[in-house]
Scaffold this active site. Structure first.
Site: not given
Ligand code: ADP
Ligand code: MG
Length: 386
Positions: A121, A226
């Site tokens: 991320k 959130d």
């Molecule tokens: P943001 O802060 O941009 O909302 P998130 O951490 O919510 O970021 O991640 C965005 C999207 O990426 C999530 O809705 C999910 O679909 C995917 N995602 C994030 N982390 C994971 C993970 N550990 N495993 C699988 N999918 C993930």
């Protein structure tokens, strides 16, 4: 900004030293003077040649019309420094597909040296435009690229710190694996976001589990902030078919002692209520849960909000990040339509940074090597990273 690791392997040890020098110089200079870059990198380094390479790849940017000759690190450069650290520690070996573009993050599948898939991320604070945000516009507008990078780094640090304590305490969150600068690496959850699920066999049970999770968090001093269908991943056990909700996305997490804690707690609860009623036509007969009840039997020996504050994520850092989060009105993903991807002139600093270097990348379209379409190895020069 797309993350393209192809140049990574072509950078020499000297290029890395110079890139690191620009990063170090950025701590005190919005625009790092070339002489300072040379000083930090060391006298045996051919700074000009390296700067030319880095600038061509969009990893540093020369600022026009400046009083002195200088460069600043771009988000591309910061991405590279971070990937290089993750590569050197054998955390990440190859970069796969992008699976998420959040308002303020990019999510990629990556693989470790054994081929195990993980999630990378990258925090990208400042990318959204704030056209609709009336309050604190000046605070946002006056931010420099350097301060956006600082905030992105804080978001990654905070998210990582919370994931560590939550995982340790048995909360259903991905396992945190590493953190570097504005990025973190975590376990890949093989799942679907709750938002994309049309049917659940037992909505009452899932609803109960989610409310329990909100209450359990409050008992250790935390509010997610959130908690909604975008940040809940539903994982199904391949054998038992039992689904488990996994909570993600923690940069906005706050303490139950925050002055508006009750408001955020209620918002988390109501997000789930609203979603269940809309998506599954399910409404619970039970009122609540209520903030006052949830915090009544907080275990003072397990206050995770206090514990995280005591780690590297200091009070000053927390305050800096909170100011940002408050400035964007504690944007909630479920209220998506109030945020837009950067387009307007209000976020000029940021627009510039996210687009620069892209032309170069296009030109550089290298024919030297056929990459697998969905996997780039993050191999390069094995040299140090400070
Ligand atoms: P943001 O802060 O941009 O909302 P998130 O951490 O919510 O970021 O991640 C965005 C999207 O990426 C999530 O809705 C999910 O679909 C995917 N995602 C994030 N982390 C994971 C993970 N550990 N495993 C699988 N999918 C993930
Ligand atoms: Mg999210």
């Amino acid at each position: 900004m797309k993350l393209d690791s192809r140049q990574l392997r072509y950078l020499t040890a000297e290029d890395w030293k110079v890139l690191t020098a620009v990063e170090m110089g950025s701590k005190n200079h919005e625009l790092v003077p070339t002489v300072l870059i040379a000083q930090i990198a060391g006298k045996h380094i051919g700074v000009h040649k390296s700067i030319a390479t880095l600038a061509k790849s969009g990893l540093v940017a020369k600022i026009k019309n400046a009083k002195y000759d200088g460069y600043r690190l771009t988000y591309g450069g910061l991405d590279y420094l971070s990937l290089n650290s993750l590569r050197r520690t054998d955390t990440v070996f190859s970069l796969g597909n992008q699976i998420g573009v959040g308002k303020e993050s990019d999510i990629y599948v990556v693989a470790d040296p054994t081929g195990k898939q993980l999630v990378l991320k990258l925090h990208r604070l400042g990318r959204i435009s704030f056209r609709t945000v009336k309050a604190n516009r000046d605070y946002l507008r006056n931010k420099t690229t350097g301060s956006w990078m600082y905030l992105s780094r804080l978001a990654a640090m905070k998210e990582y710190a919370f994931m560590q304590v939550l995982k340790r305490e048995g909360f259903p969150v991905p396992e945190p694996i590493a953190q570097s600068r504005h990025t973190l690496v975590m376990e890949l959850i093989d799942s679907f976001p709750l938002r994309s699920i049309d049917n659940v066999s037992n909505p009452l049970k899932l609803y109960g589990e989610l409310m329990d999770l909100i209450v359990r968090l409050a008992k250790v001093g935390l509010i997610h902030g959130d908690f909604n269908e975008f940040n809940l991943l539903i994982k199904e056990d391949p054998v038992t078919k039992k689904s488990t909700p996994i909570l993600i996305d923690f940069p906005q997490m706050l303490s139950t002692t925050h002055e508006n804690a009750k408001w955020y707690f209620d918002r988390d609860v109501n997000c789930i209520k609203r979603f269940f009623s809309r998506q599954f036509k399910f409404t619970s007969d039970e009122p609540g849960p209520f903030f006052e009840d949830a915090i009544k039997d907080t275990d003072q020996n397990k206050r995770l909000d206090i514990e995280v504050e005591a780690t590297g994520f200091s009070r000053k850092m927390a305050k800096d990040l909170d100011r940002f989060v408050e400035a964007v009105g504690f944007q909630n993903e479920a209220d998506e339509d109030t945020a837009e991807v950067a387009e307007d002139e209000g976020s000029h600093e940021v627009d510039q940074d996210y687009s620069e270097g892209e032309d170069d990348e296009e030109e550089e379209e290298d024919d030297e090597e056929e990459e697998e379409t969905n996997s780039q190895t993050v191999q390069g020069d094995q040299n140090e990273d400070h």
